[in-house]
Scaffold this motif. Sequence first.
Motif, mmCIF file in Angstrom:
data_model
loop_
_atom_site.group_PDB
_atom_site.id
_atom_site.type_symbol
_atom_site.label_atom_id
_atom_site.label_comp_id
_atom_site.label_asym_id
_atom_site.label_seq_id
_atom_site.Cartn_x
_atom_site.Cartn_y
_atom_site.Cartn_z
ATOM 1 N N PHE A 17 43.824 -2.740 19.134
ATOM 2 C CA PHE A 17 43.149 -2.165 20.310
ATOM 3 C C PHE A 17 44.221 -1.393 21.261
ATOM 4 N N GLY A 18 45.413 -1.693 21.396
ATOM 5 C CA GLY A 18 46.282 -1.091 21.950
ATOM 6 C C GLY A 18 46.616 0.577 21.576
ATOM 7 N N GLY A 19 46.342 0.610 20.220
ATOM 8 C CA GLY A 19 46.481 1.890 19.576
ATOM 9 C C GLY A 19 45.220 2.719 19.752
ATOM 10 N N TRP A 20 44.055 2.155 19.952
ATOM 11 C CA TRP A 20 42.800 2.464 20.536
ATOM 12 C C TRP A 20 42.813 3.185 21.898
ATOM 13 N N LEU A 21 43.546 2.234 22.611
ATOM 14 C CA LEU A 21 43.658 2.414 24.073
ATOM 15 C C LEU A 21 44.505 3.568 24.316
ATOM 16 N N LEU A 22 45.465 3.950 23.670
ATOM 17 C CA LEU A 22 46.499 4.959 23.768
ATOM 18 C C LEU A 22 45.697 6.317 23.448
ATOM 19 N N GLU A 23 45.250 6.212 22.081
ATOM 20 C CA GLU A 23 44.436 7.326 21.658
ATOM 21 C C GLU A 23 43.556 7.887 22.652
ATOM 22 N N VAL A 24 42.648 6.923 23.142
ATOM 23 C CA VAL A 24 41.657 7.362 24.198
ATOM 24 C C VAL A 24 42.331 7.946 25.396
ATOM 25 N N THR A 25 43.313 7.481 25.828
ATOM 26 C CA THR A 25 43.948 7.833 27.166
ATOM 27 C C THR A 25 44.433 9.233 27.069
ATOM 28 N N CYS A 26 45.060 9.427 25.792
ATOM 29 C CA CYS A 26 45.619 10.680 25.659
ATOM 30 C C CYS A 26 44.501 11.677 25.343
ATOM 31 N N LYS A 27 43.376 11.470 24.910
ATOM 32 C CA LYS A 27 42.442 12.547 24.881
ATOM 33 C C LYS A 27 41.587 12.574 26.126
ATOM 34 N N LEU A 28 41.786 11.504 26.799
ATOM 35 C CA LEU A 28 40.969 11.629 28.324
ATOM 36 C C LEU A 28 41.825 12.531 29.131
ATOM 37 N N ILE A 29 43.096 12.394 28.877
ATOM 38 C CA ILE A 29 43.989 13.578 29.733
ATOM 39 C C ILE A 29 43.909 15.102 29.225
ATOM 40 N N GLU A 30 43.862 15.047 27.792
ATOM 41 C CA GLU A 30 43.970 16.342 27.262
ATOM 42 C C GLU A 30 42.495 17.069 27.412
ATOM 43 N N CYS A 31 41.220 16.223 27.222
ATOM 44 C CA CYS A 31 40.060 16.750 27.210
ATOM 45 C C CYS A 31 39.212 16.696 28.341
ATOM 46 N N PRO A 43 36.524 -0.749 19.600
ATOM 47 C CA PRO A 43 37.701 -0.522 20.196
ATOM 48 C C PRO A 43 38.879 -0.988 19.567
ATOM 49 N N TYR A 44 39.116 -0.394 18.222
ATOM 50 C CA TYR A 44 40.419 -0.486 17.793
ATOM 51 C C TYR A 44 40.733 0.521 16.503
ATOM 52 N N CYS A 45 42.137 0.924 16.518
ATOM 53 C CA CYS A 45 42.477 1.789 15.654
ATOM 54 C C CYS A 45 43.322 0.976 14.530
ATOM 55 N N PRO A 46 42.828 0.628 13.263
ATOM 56 C CA PRO A 46 43.711 -0.264 12.568
ATOM 57 C C PRO A 46 44.936 0.192 11.970
ATOM 58 N N ILE A 47 45.257 1.714 12.039
ATOM 59 C CA ILE A 47 46.482 2.106 11.552
ATOM 60 C C ILE A 47 47.713 1.631 12.390
ATOM 61 N N TYR A 48 47.375 1.416 13.622
ATOM 62 C CA TYR A 48 48.197 0.949 14.855
ATOM 63 C C TYR A 48 48.557 -0.399 14.412
ATOM 64 N N GLY A 49 47.431 -1.386 14.093
ATOM 65 C CA GLY A 49 47.732 -2.624 13.992
ATOM 66 C C GLY A 49 48.461 -2.985 12.496
ATOM 67 N N THR A 50 48.257 -2.212 11.662
ATOM 68 C CA THR A 50 48.984 -2.298 10.295
ATOM 69 C C THR A 50 50.263 -1.723 10.654
ATOM 70 N N GLY A 51 50.582 -1.016 11.246
ATOM 71 C CA GLY A 51 51.990 -0.280 11.593
ATOM 72 C C GLY A 51 52.684 -1.618 12.112
ATOM 73 N N ALA A 52 52.083 -1.979 13.322
ATOM 74 C CA ALA A 52 52.718 -3.072 14.154
ATOM 75 C C ALA A 52 53.248 -4.534 13.315
ATOM 76 N N VAL A 53 52.315 -4.846 12.380
ATOM 77 C CA VAL A 53 52.305 -5.929 11.554
ATOM 78 C C VAL A 53 53.709 -5.636 10.486
ATOM 79 N N LEU A 54 53.564 -4.587 9.854
ATOM 80 C CA LEU A 54 54.728 -4.143 8.737
ATOM 81 C C LEU A 54 56.069 -4.159 9.668
ATOM 82 N N MET A 55 55.974 -3.669 10.834
ATOM 83 C CA MET A 55 57.370 -3.793 11.740
ATOM 84 C C MET A 55 57.651 -5.170 11.695
#
Length: 227
Positions: A17-31, A43-55
């Motif tokens: 969810f945090g990754g999705w929020l970050l992506e949406v915010t960046c696009k909101l600023i850009e576009c 509202p989630y980007c699984p690649i962020y969740g996977t990366g966070a759990v792996l780390m």
Amino acid sequence: MIYSIETYFLVYMIYSFGGWLLEVTCKLIECKKFINRGFLIGPYCPIYGTGAVLMTLFLQRYIDDPLVLFVMAMVICSILEYLTSYLMEKLFNARWWDYSHYKFNINGRICLETTIPFGIFGFGIMYLINPFIFKYINMIPNIGLHIISIILLVTFLVDNIVSFKVMFDVRGLTKEFNKTIKDNTEEITEKVKEVLKNKSILGKRLLGAFPNFESVKMKIREIKNSR
């Protein structure tokens, strides 16, 4: 410290969810408009969740060595991003992002410009966010953790089923247009985009999330076998 699977799943969902929020915010600023980023509808980007759990699992041993932790965070996330790009391309015959125009890229799947922030991301997770998240997750009673995990899991699985159906439409369209349009990836991509725009709201959402996606030319043998 070893936690339960439910705890790690909750961490996965929080960071997704945090990754999705970050992506949406960046696009909101850009576009200057809201764009629902990610492959999934919710509202989630699984690649962020996977990366966070792996780390979380593999970087705890380096917590007293910030430099090594920074490098290892870059390595883990870069491998994850490369494999995700490769697998998604093979599954759906589409390149969803491409860093070929960036310097120091590897096959257009990862590049130095995105790798360095991975190290910063690792710092934030291990030193700032994880202690806060685990503190409050540990306060949740077991029954509450069970209920929350079940609700999130069912919602997540349904979302995956629906979203993957839409993405497999991309593969089907690419396969179909490959039979009639030879050696013209750009034309195939435009044809796929045109159909998706008119196909459904979810197709439009996917194109909005990944406007630069490109259909990948299929192998001749694969096309013949599909006939």
